[in-house]
Design an enzyme around this catalytic site. Structure first.
Site, PDB file in Angstrom:
ATOM      1  N   LEU A  15       0.835  -1.207   0.000  1.00 50.29           N
ATOM      2  CA  LEU A  15       0.000   0.000   0.000  1.00 50.29           C
ATOM      3  C   LEU A  15       0.867   1.254   0.000  1.00 50.29           C
ATOM      4  CD1 LEU A  15      -2.884  -0.827   2.514  1.00 50.29           C
ATOM      5  CD2 LEU A  15      -2.894  -1.007   0.037  1.00 50.29           C
ATOM      6  N   ASN A  41      -5.860   5.999   3.147  1.00 49.50           N
ATOM      7  CA  ASN A  41      -4.951   7.051   3.619  1.00 49.50           C
ATOM      8  C   ASN A  41      -4.091   7.511   2.450  1.00 49.50           C
ATOM      9  OD1 ASN A  41      -2.035   7.641   4.909  1.00 49.50           O
ATOM     10  ND2 ASN A  41      -3.588   8.106   6.427  1.00 49.50           N
ATOM     11  N   CYS A  72       3.405  15.568   5.404  1.00 51.60           N
ATOM     12  CA  CYS A  72       4.349  15.324   4.321  1.00 51.60           C
ATOM     13  C   CYS A  72       4.942  16.661   3.910  1.00 51.60           C
ATOM     14  CB  CYS A  72       3.641  14.740   3.106  1.00 51.60           C
ATOM     15  SG  CYS A  72       2.733  13.252   3.443  1.00 51.60           S
ATOM     16  N   ILE A 133      -3.589  11.408  16.471  1.00 51.67           N
ATOM     17  CA  ILE A 133      -2.520  12.210  15.926  1.00 51.67           C
ATOM     18  C   ILE A 133      -1.595  11.360  15.041  1.00 51.67           C
ATOM     19  CG2 ILE A 133      -2.385  13.882  17.797  1.00 51.67           C
ATOM     20  CD1 ILE A 133      -0.080  12.222  19.002  1.00 51.67           C
ATOM     21  N   THR A 135       2.573  10.680  14.058  1.00 51.81           N
ATOM     22  CA  THR A 135       3.698  10.402  14.954  1.00 51.81           C
ATOM     23  C   THR A 135       4.383  11.686  15.430  1.00 51.81           C
ATOM     24  OG1 THR A 135       5.091  10.143  13.007  1.00 51.81           O
ATOM     25  CG2 THR A 135       4.252   8.137  14.002  1.00 51.81           C
TER      26      THR A 135
HETATM   27  C1  LIG Z   1       5.389   1.994  10.607  1.00 51.22           C
HETATM   28  C2  LIG Z   1       4.402   3.120  10.596  1.00 51.22           C
HETATM   29  C3  LIG Z   1       3.863   3.544   9.381  1.00 51.22           C
HETATM   30  C4  LIG Z   1       2.949   4.604   9.339  1.00 51.22           C
HETATM   31  N1  LIG Z   1       2.415   4.995   8.140  1.00 51.22           N
HETATM   32  C5  LIG Z   1       1.492   5.991   8.114  1.00 51.22           C
HETATM   33  C6  LIG Z   1       0.893   6.382   6.878  1.00 51.22           C
HETATM   34  O1  LIG Z   1       1.180   5.837   5.816  1.00 51.22           O
HETATM   35  N2  LIG Z   1      -0.037   7.378   6.914  1.00 51.22           N
HETATM   36  C7  LIG Z   1      -0.399   7.989   8.086  1.00 51.22           C
HETATM   37  O2  LIG Z   1      -1.275   8.878   8.062  1.00 51.22           O
HETATM   38  N3  LIG Z   1       0.153   7.646   9.268  1.00 51.22           N
HETATM   39  C8  LIG Z   1       1.081   6.664   9.296  1.00 51.22           C
HETATM   40  N4  LIG Z   1       1.646   6.294  10.506  1.00 51.22           N
HETATM   41  C9  LIG Z   1       1.198   6.960  11.734  1.00 51.22           C
HETATM   42  C10 LIG Z   1       0.123   6.113  12.430  1.00 51.22           C
HETATM   43  O3  LIG Z   1      -0.997   5.940  11.577  1.00 51.22           O
HETATM   44  C11 LIG Z   1      -0.346   6.788  13.743  1.00 51.22           C
HETATM   45  O4  LIG Z   1      -0.912   8.046  13.460  1.00 51.22           O
HETATM   46  C12 LIG Z   1       0.780   6.965  14.751  1.00 51.22           C
HETATM   47  O5  LIG Z   1       1.718   5.908  14.674  1.00 51.22           O
HETATM   48  C13 LIG Z   1       0.242   7.012  16.190  1.00 51.22           C
HETATM   49  O6  LIG Z   1      -0.565   5.910  16.493  1.00 51.22           O
HETATM   50  P1  LIG Z   1      -0.009   4.563  17.195  1.00 51.22           P
HETATM   51  O7  LIG Z   1       0.681   4.976  18.461  1.00 51.22           O
HETATM   52  O8  LIG Z   1      -1.239   3.727  17.413  1.00 51.22           O
HETATM   53  O9  LIG Z   1       0.937   3.940  16.212  1.00 51.22           O
HETATM   54  C14 LIG Z   1       2.553   5.246  10.557  1.00 51.22           C
HETATM   55  C15 LIG Z   1       3.114   4.802  11.774  1.00 51.22           C
HETATM   56  C16 LIG Z   1       4.028   3.768  11.805  1.00 51.22           C
HETATM   57  C17 LIG Z   1       4.614   3.335  13.142  1.00 51.22           C
END
Ligand SMILES: Cc1cc2nc3c(=O)[nH]c(=O)nc-3n(C[C@H](O)[C@H](O)[C@H](O)COP(=O)(O)O)c2cc1C
Length: 260
Positions: A15, A41, A72, A133, A135
């Site tokens: 993806l 997404n 981004c 949120i 990261t």
């Molecule tokens: C390996 C990885 C890949 C991610 N890829 C995306 C992404 O493609 N698009 C996006 O909006 N957020 C992406 N995120 C952010 C997560 O969707 C999420 O917002 C963030 O990690 C916080 O949530 P969590 O603590 O449950 O991981 C990614 C996070 C991780 C760790």
């Protein structure tokens, strides 16, 4: 790594890397067979990128909604992230809004001093919901200590460590917008879900924890249903916003907001 884990990793890798047409070709048919609506997404480096990708997704059976990942770099603005600038965030939201009637979620970054003006700008630009949120920006140091560990220097911190930050942002945003806030950040169990609902989330997502347990979201749905039954509730709606101040926008008990 189990077969399921490998399949999940392959799915996510595909993806992320394949491009929108390949994703549609390979997965849209599968998504139509799922009972769970699929929200795609979308990321890009210019407003045109977002518009073009969403234009392709709009009208494809199996695509139930769009979530804009706006953390981004905007190449047109010298690498400034869309998500940290209210005008840039509103601009990309409005451009996508003009070309799709699909439910449109826009994802907030925690890497700002005050997220509320950005959330309000995205709402005014036509988003149907906000996700909070993404990261937190961090770095790690290489074992040699001669340089940062990651090739990109900065990486995204996720998982349980960021839950308090996510709670604070959902709490703040839920008080200043009328559209639903979808929470994500460190959710690993029912107690996390209940915490996010209490600070105003209308729904939650699971990120990092899904890599350890791909079935977690299904279990959380069951756990939440059981919790509602235990409390004699017909739905989880009464659990939303119970920890929000009665007077919206009120500062902290000490009369000031804590700001880093
Ligand atoms: C390996 C990885 C890949 C991610 N890829 C995306 C992404 O493609 N698009 C996006 O909006 N957020 C992406 N995120 C952010 C997560 O969707 C999420 O917002 C963030 O990690 C916080 O949530 P969590 O603590 O449950 O991981 C990614 C996070 C991780 C760790």
């Amino acid at each position: 790594m189990s077969v399921t884990d490998k399949a999940l990793r392959d799915y996510f890798d595909f993806l992320r890397e394949a491009g929108v047409d390949a994703v549609i070709d390979k997965y849209a048919g599968t998504w139509t067979g799922w009972r769970t609506p699929v929200i795609v997404n979308v990321a890009g480096e210019s407003v045109d990128d977002y518009v073009e990708v969403v234009r392709r997704l709009d009208g494809i059976a199996g695509v139930a909604g769009i979530e804009l990942n706006i953390s981004c770099p905007n190449v047109g603005k010298g690498g400034l992230q869309f998500a940290i600038d209210a005008d840039a965030a509103a601009g990309v939201t409005a451009a996508v809004r003009r070309i799709t009637d699909l439910p449109l979620l826009v994802k907030l970054s925690p890497n700002v001093a005050d997220v509320r003006p950005i959330a309000r700008a995205i709402e005014a630009a036509g988003a149907d919901a906000l996700t909070a949120i993404n990261t937190l920006s961090g770095i790690a140091v290489a074992p040699s200590r001669a340089k940062p560990l990651l090739g990109n220097i900065y990486g995204g911190l996720s998982g349980p460590a960021i839950k308090p930050v996510a709670l604070r942002i959902v709490y703040e945003v839920a008080q200043v917008v009328d559209i639903p806030v979808v929470a994500i950040g460190g959710i690993t169990e029912l107690a996390d879900v209940l915490d996010f609902l209490a600070v105003g989330a209308a729904a939650v997502q699971v990120g990092t924890a899904i890599f350890a347990d791909p079935t977690l979201p299904v279990r959380l749905v069951d756990d939440l249903e059981a919790e509602c039954r235990r409390r004699g509730l017909a739905s989880f709606a009464p659990l939303i916003g119970t920890a929000l101040p009665r007077k919206p926008g009120a500062p902290s008990a000490k009369g000031v907001e804590y700001r880093p």
